[in-house]
Design a protein around this motif. Structure first.
Motif, short mmCIF file in Angstrom:
data_model
loop_
_atom_site.label_atom_id
_atom_site.label_comp_id
_atom_site.label_asym_id
_atom_site.label_seq_id
_atom_site.Cartn_x
_atom_site.Cartn_y
_atom_site.Cartn_z
N ALA A 242 31.92 37.49 39.08
CA ALA A 242 30.65 36.82 38.82
C ALA A 242 29.58 37.81 38.39
N GLU A 243 29.67 39.04 38.88
CA GLU A 243 28.74 40.10 38.48
C GLU A 243 29.28 40.89 37.29
N ALA A 244 30.58 41.13 37.28
CA ALA A 244 31.17 41.96 36.23
C ALA A 244 31.08 41.32 34.85
N THR A 245 31.15 40.01 34.79
CA THR A 245 31.09 39.34 33.48
C THR A 245 29.72 39.49 32.82
N LYS A 246 28.73 39.89 33.58
CA LYS A 246 27.40 40.11 33.02
C LYS A 246 27.28 41.46 32.33
N TYR B 202 35.05 29.91 46.14
CA TYR B 202 35.99 30.70 45.33
C TYR B 202 37.45 30.34 45.61
N LEU B 203 37.65 29.14 46.12
CA LEU B 203 39.00 28.66 46.40
C LEU B 203 39.37 27.55 45.42
N PRO B 204 40.62 27.48 45.00
CA PRO B 204 41.04 26.37 44.13
C PRO B 204 41.00 25.07 44.91
N PRO B 205 40.82 23.93 44.24
CA PRO B 205 40.82 22.65 44.95
C PRO B 205 42.15 22.42 45.64
N SER C 289 45.80 42.12 39.25
CA SER C 289 46.21 40.88 38.58
C SER C 289 45.15 39.80 38.72
N ALA C 290 44.61 39.64 39.93
CA ALA C 290 43.62 38.60 40.16
C ALA C 290 42.34 38.87 39.38
N PHE C 291 41.86 40.12 39.42
CA PHE C 291 40.61 40.44 38.74
C PHE C 291 40.76 40.31 37.22
N ARG C 292 41.86 40.81 36.69
CA ARG C 292 42.09 40.70 35.25
C ARG C 292 42.15 39.24 34.80
N SER C 293 42.88 38.44 35.54
CA SER C 293 43.04 37.03 35.15
C SER C 293 41.70 36.32 35.08
N ILE C 294 40.87 36.56 36.09
CA ILE C 294 39.56 35.90 36.12
C ILE C 294 38.67 36.42 35.01
N MET C 295 38.68 37.74 34.78
CA MET C 295 37.84 38.32 33.74
C MET C 295 38.25 37.86 32.35
N VAL C 296 39.55 37.80 32.10
CA VAL C 296 40.04 37.36 30.79
C VAL C 296 39.65 35.90 30.53
N GLU C 297 39.72 35.10 31.58
CA GLU C 297 39.34 33.69 31.44
C GLU C 297 37.86 33.54 31.12
N LYS C 298 37.04 34.34 31.78
CA LYS C 298 35.60 34.23 31.61
C LYS C 298 35.09 35.02 30.41
N ARG C 299 35.80 36.10 30.05
CA ARG C 299 35.39 36.95 28.93
C ARG C 299 36.60 37.28 28.06
N PRO C 300 37.01 36.37 27.18
CA PRO C 300 38.18 36.62 26.33
C PRO C 300 37.99 37.77 25.35
N ARG D 89 45.30 32.56 57.38
CA ARG D 89 44.67 33.84 57.01
C ARG D 89 43.16 33.75 57.18
N LEU D 90 42.58 34.80 57.80
CA LEU D 90 41.15 34.82 58.08
C LEU D 90 40.32 35.36 56.92
N ARG D 91 40.57 36.58 56.47
CA ARG D 91 39.69 37.21 55.47
C ARG D 91 39.83 36.55 54.11
N PRO D 92 38.78 36.61 53.30
CA PRO D 92 38.88 36.07 51.94
C PRO D 92 39.94 36.82 51.14
N SER D 93 40.75 36.08 50.41
CA SER D 93 41.88 36.64 49.69
C SER D 93 41.43 37.52 48.52
N LEU D 94 42.42 38.16 47.89
CA LEU D 94 42.12 38.97 46.71
C LEU D 94 41.53 38.13 45.59
N SER D 95 42.08 36.95 45.36
CA SER D 95 41.53 36.09 44.30
C SER D 95 40.10 35.70 44.60
N MET D 96 39.81 35.43 45.86
CA MET D 96 38.46 35.06 46.24
C MET D 96 37.49 36.22 46.00
N GLN D 97 37.85 37.41 46.48
CA GLN D 97 36.96 38.56 46.31
C GLN D 97 36.89 39.00 44.85
#
Length: 404
Positions: free
Chosen positions: A160-164, A390-393, A185-196, A146-154
């Motif tokens: 990174a901006e929304a948590t501010k 923005y990729l997992p190891p 799903s991706a955006f919510r998961s990341i936001m909940v992790e960073k901003r419980p 896959r070429l374009r950055p995935s949903l989780s990546m974007q």
């Protein structure tokens, strides 16, 4: 005007000759056939610039001798945005036209269908645009890249901006199919992790291309949100923006919006562009790196127009295909897969690579805010977010992908 017309015709003629060179007597049998599939009739705003991009790259590649000293011949099909039609087209391209690999697709559910076909037929597939995480993780396979950055990546880039933001009450709106569901799903998961401390108080799932903006806006407003995550695009986005502005949904509320800064979707809004939204996009008019300036100049010479993000995606997809074949030294699928894993490709955004762990490229995206200039929307305060950040190891990817 006459000089411009003559120049445009001359450049177009060069591209046509480069594209048709493989069809000249004595050369057709030597051409390497690439099968290309996309939703040209389903979403022309993105896919037509995308086609311009890969045709420009193809002309450049064939003008330099093609790959393996053989011209590339791209045979293209329109999937109409339907997975079944895409698989039928893929089968015809492979069985009847002799395609050695497949590239393209736009919609996530279509990309997943072609990916499964590629797995069954043991054929390399370069998914240019589909963003679903499932394409490289839950439903990933060794034949799909896959070429374009995935949903989780974007989503991570936006988060990174929304948590501010001080907002704690969030709602979401996204089309009711694979892309929209994965995006939320991706955006919510990341936001909940960073901003419980956040609360998700509402969601709306309009059918793709059939949004009923008035009732949707009313339903979102009843949740009294402080911020909105939006993943609509195209005509749905335009209706959402106009109805939301008319009904005051965006007043004193933050909006974080996937894809909205891409010219394909932002430009049609004109003066109605939603000022202040945090978006991913493509500020082509402000990128001054040498690689992008060279691409911009070539694209303008060829089409007398400015590029959209689809133009870059198509251009890089075609360059990637040629690079894979050249590195493999063969059109054998297994050799091309080995070459594609870890391959590095120069792009208008800078060098990228395709990870061996999940076949995801490290292509990034631009993140910024929308402003108005001369009656149209532009991106300001933007930055380029490197996809690699923005990729997992690779070790974590093993748990995400099915065993093969």
């Amino acid at each position: 005007m006459r000089a411009l017309t003559i120049r445009a015709f001359a450049v177009a003629l060069v591209i046509v000759v480069a594209l048709a060179g493989f069809a000249l007597p004595g050369r057709a049998k030597d051409a390497i056939v690439i099968g290309e599939i996309n939703s040209y009739s389903g979403l022309p705003a993105f896919t037509l610039p995308y086609r311009n991009g890969w045709q420009l790259a193809l002309a450049e590649i064939n003008a330099k001798g093609g790959a393996l000293d053989r011209p590339l011949n791209v045979i293209s099909r329109d999937d109409g945005g339907k997975p079944g039609d895409a698989v039928t087209a893929a089968n015809e391209l492979v069985s009847r036209e002799g395609a050695v690999l497949l590239m393209g697709t736009f919609y996530s559910h279509v990309g997943l269908a072609v990916s499964d076909f590629a797995k069954q037929r043991r054929l390399l597939f370069l998914a240019a645009e589909p963003l679903s995480d499932a394409l490289i993780w839950e439903k990933g396979n060794r034949y799909t890249f896959r070429l374009r950055p995935s949903l989780s990546m974007q989503a991570g880039m936006l988060a990174a901006e929304a948590t501010k933001l001080p907002a704690k009450r969030w709602v979401s709106v996204a089309p009711n199919y694979e892309y929209g569901k994965s995006a939320v799903s991706a955006f919510r998961s990341i936001m909940v992790e960073k901003r419980p401390d956040l609360a998700w108080v509402g969601e709306q799932w309009p059918p793709l291309g059939k949004i009923d903006a008035g009732p949707l806006i009313q339903a979102l407003a009843q949740n009294e949100p402080q911020a909105i995550f939006n993943a609509t695009f195209g005509a749905d986005l335009a209706q959402f923006v106009r109805a939301g502005d008319t009904r005051g949904l965006f007043k004193d509320r933050a909006v974080v919006s996937l894809l909205t800064g891409e010219p394909e979707y932002l430009d049609p809004l004109g003066a109605e562009a939603p000022v202040g939204w945090i978006v991913t996009g493509y500020p082509w008019y402000a990128i001054t790196t040498p690689a992008h300036q060279a691409f911009l100049a070539a694209y303008r010479r060829a089409y007398d127009d400015y590029p959209r993000l689809g133009s870059v995606v198509g251009y890089v997809a075609m360059k990637t295909v040629a690079a894979i074949i050249a590195k493999a030294g063969s059109t054998d699928t297994e050799k091309m897969i080995a070459a594609a894993e870890g391959i590095e490709v120069d792009t208008p955004f800078g060098p990228i690579s395709f990870r061996a762990a999940d076949h995801q490229s490290t292509m990034g995206a631009f993140v910024g805010r929308i402003a108005l200039k001369d009656g149209k929307g532009i991106m300001v305060d933007w930055r380029y977010a490197d996809g690699a950040d923005y990729l997992p190891p690779p070790a974590a990817v093993k748990a995400l992908r099915p065993a093969e």
